[in-house]
Enzyme design. Structure first.
Site, mmCIF file in Angstrom:
data_model
loop_
_atom_site.group_PDB
_atom_site.id
_atom_site.type_symbol
_atom_site.label_atom_id
_atom_site.label_comp_id
_atom_site.label_asym_id
_atom_site.label_seq_id
_atom_site.Cartn_x
_atom_site.Cartn_y
_atom_site.Cartn_z
ATOM 1 N N LEU A 1 0.811 -1.224 0.000
ATOM 2 C CA LEU A 1 0.000 0.000 0.000
ATOM 3 C C LEU A 1 0.846 1.278 0.000
ATOM 4 O O LEU A 1 0.311 2.375 -0.040
ATOM 5 C CB LEU A 1 -0.965 0.008 1.189
ATOM 6 C CG LEU A 1 -2.030 -1.095 1.141
ATOM 7 C CD1 LEU A 1 -2.871 -1.103 2.398
ATOM 8 C CD2 LEU A 1 -2.921 -0.954 -0.086
ATOM 9 N N GLU B 1 -6.612 -7.034 3.944
ATOM 10 C CA GLU B 1 -5.551 -7.572 4.809
ATOM 11 C C GLU B 1 -5.938 -8.931 5.376
ATOM 12 O O GLU B 1 -5.077 -9.708 5.768
ATOM 13 C CB GLU B 1 -5.218 -6.587 5.930
ATOM 14 C CG GLU B 1 -4.742 -5.233 5.431
ATOM 15 C CD GLU B 1 -3.442 -5.268 4.641
ATOM 16 O OE1 GLU B 1 -2.831 -6.349 4.519
ATOM 17 O OE2 GLU B 1 -3.033 -4.218 4.133
#
Length: 174
Positions: A20, A85
């Site tokens: 990210l 996640e």
């Protein structure tokens, strides 16, 4: 949106340290690139994971992880990040230091769930990841988002069956 409705909308800071860090990945997931600032998470280490292209962080004395804080993450965006996640990570609130101002602030981050995982090793390298894995990772993330956006009305089995039924209409000509 009325003033009272917008007051209810919570915004979050999220410390990111792996895939990210790439704006392209964030843009695929959240449909935007939120404002961000470089930051340091003290007393953690960023590990490589055997067989994975993304890293894990765990608390380690006298280590630090550099990354960035994404600002203004909405509740629905946090839900997307939680899903992305998945169960391998747990979301925790940590204190990070902004690099440009040394200001400390609270942020969510995703910590590896299994602190005794034998597959963690070494140090994860973002530049190497960008060079070697980023393009495939963006494709995978795009697929993940498309799945998220599917209405549950057409399950995967139905898609699979309609695909194979097409074959029956064109028998092989041998």
């Amino acid at each position: 949106m009325s003033a009272s409705a917008s007051a209810v909308q919570h915004h979050h800071n999220v410390f990111v340290y792996g895939s990210l860090l790439a704006d392209d990945v964030v843009k695929v997931l959240l449909k935007r690139v939120p404002p961000s600032s470089s930051a340091i998470l003290h007393s953690f280490h960023r590990f490589s994971i055997k067989g994975r292209v993304y890293p894990a962080i765990l608390p380690v004395e006298n280590k630090k992880v550099t990354g960035k804080v994404l600002f203004g993450i909405t509740n629905p965006e946090l839900d997307i990040l939680d899903t992305f996640e998945d169960v391998e990570y747990e979301r925790r609130t940590v204190e990070v230091s902004l690099m440009d101002s040394s200001e400390k602030l609270q942020a969510h981050t995703y910590v590896w769930s299994d602190k005794n995982d034998p597959n963690l090793y070494g140090v994860w390298d973002f530049e190497e990841w960008k060079r070697v894995h980023m393009n495939d990772f963006i494709k995978m993330t795009t697929g993940f988002v498309e799945e998220l956006e599917q209405p549950e009305s057409k399950p995967r089995v139905a898609t699979y069956e309609s695909f194979y039924n097409q074959d029956d209409q064109n028998p092989p000509t041998s």
